[in-house]
Design an enzyme around this catalytic site. Structure first.
Site, PDB file in Angstrom:
ATOM      1  N   ASN A  97       0.866  -0.962  -0.351  1.00 34.11           N
ATOM      2  CA  ASN A  97       0.097   0.027   0.030  1.00 34.11           C
ATOM      3  C   ASN A  97       0.558   1.469  -0.124  1.00 34.11           C
ATOM      4  O   ASN A  97      -0.225   2.758  -0.789  1.00 34.11           O
ATOM      5  CB  ASN A  97      -0.915   0.192   1.147  1.00 34.11           C
ATOM      6  CG  ASN A  97      -2.012  -1.317   0.914  1.00 34.11           C
ATOM      7  OD1 ASN A  97      -1.648  -1.784   0.213  1.00 34.11           O
ATOM      8  ND2 ASN A  97      -2.753  -1.256   1.705  1.00 34.11           N
ATOM      9  N   ASP A 133       0.953  -8.379  -9.952  1.00 34.64           N
ATOM     10  CA  ASP A 133      -0.390  -9.389 -10.482  1.00 34.64           C
ATOM     11  C   ASP A 133      -1.718  -8.521 -11.002  1.00 34.64           C
ATOM     12  O   ASP A 133      -1.957  -7.219 -10.147  1.00 34.64           O
ATOM     13  CB  ASP A 133      -0.815  -9.886  -8.946  1.00 34.64           C
ATOM     14  CG  ASP A 133      -1.541  -9.113  -8.230  1.00 34.64           C
ATOM     15  OD1 ASP A 133      -0.200  -7.931  -7.199  1.00 34.64           O
ATOM     16  OD2 ASP A 133      -2.264  -9.146  -7.010  1.00 34.64           O
ATOM     17  N   ASN A 147      -3.392  -1.413  -4.913  1.00 34.81           N
ATOM     18  CA  ASN A 147      -3.512  -0.683  -3.717  1.00 34.81           C
ATOM     19  C   ASN A 147      -1.882  -0.188  -4.301  1.00 34.81           C
ATOM     20  O   ASN A 147      -1.254   0.765  -3.858  1.00 34.81           O
ATOM     21  CB  ASN A 147      -3.717  -1.519  -2.478  1.00 34.81           C
ATOM     22  CG  ASN A 147      -4.907  -1.338  -1.842  1.00 34.81           C
ATOM     23  OD1 ASN A 147      -5.896  -0.514  -2.167  1.00 34.81           O
ATOM     24  ND2 ASN A 147      -5.363  -1.969  -0.698  1.00 34.81           N
TER      25      ASN A 147
END
Length: 194
Positions: A66, A91, A112
């Site tokens: 994040n 991913d 994120n």
């Protein structure tokens, strides 16, 4: 100089998570192309090397997913580079497992790590960085997404994972030269041949 960033979470308990496939890609590229030793830098780990004629810095942010943008922006500023010099390996839920697609810019698809990079690159060329999207497939229902993304690859997927990472590393010279289409095609061909 190009900066290639693999996204993931640091630490052994995350090592085989689908969310960490960007880290895995960096590791295999570094090994196959004989990059230099790992150094702690830019709130992460870096390795320097060459792919063909291009100088590449591999960066694995140590900030957790994040906050990936902090590490990436620090490296870009240090080398006085903008978003055009950046490639991010991550991913991608919306791609079938082990499919690899490349694009410049585009949406964040709820990722994120990409969101953090986007925020931190506001003054460095914005969202127009190149993404190498590595398919992990969608578990079918949004309630299962978190467990899927933060789950380990299954034993039955390991051969495909190894083959895909090897194909990406073997064909990475096309990425370095900016021939994204050739990279995608040659990785797909290697996956078919396996």
């Amino acid at each position: 100089m190009q900066i290639w960033t693999g996204l993931g979470n640091p630490g052994p308990r995350y090592a085989l998570h689908r969310h960490n496939v960007g880290f895995m890609a960096c590791d295999v590229i570094a090994e196959m192309h004989h990059f230099g030793p790992v150094q702690k830098k830019f709130q992460g780990w870096v390795q320097e090397g060459r792919i063909g004629r291009e100088k590449v810095l591999l960066l694995k942010p140590g900030t957790f997913m994040n906050e990936s943008g902090r590490s990436v922006a620090e490296a870009l500023r240090f080398y006085k580079l903008d978003a055009q010099a950046l490639t991010v390996f991550h991913d991608e839920l919306d791609l079938a497992p082990f499919k690899v697609k490349v694009r410049v810019g585009g949406g964040l698809a709820g990722h994120n790590g990409l969101r953090s990079i986007n925020q931190h690159l506001a003054n460095l060329g914005g969202p127009d960085f190149r993404r190498v999207r590595i398919g992990i497939g969608h578990p079918g229902h949004k309630d299962r997404v978190s467990g899927h993304v933060l789950g380990n690859y299954a034993k039955a997927e390991m051969d495909d994972l190894v083959q895909m990472l090897g194909a990406m590393a073997a064909e990475s010279q096309w990425l370095a030269e900016g021939d994204d289409v050739r990279f995608m095609n040659d990785v797909a061909l290697r996956m078919q041949d396996g």
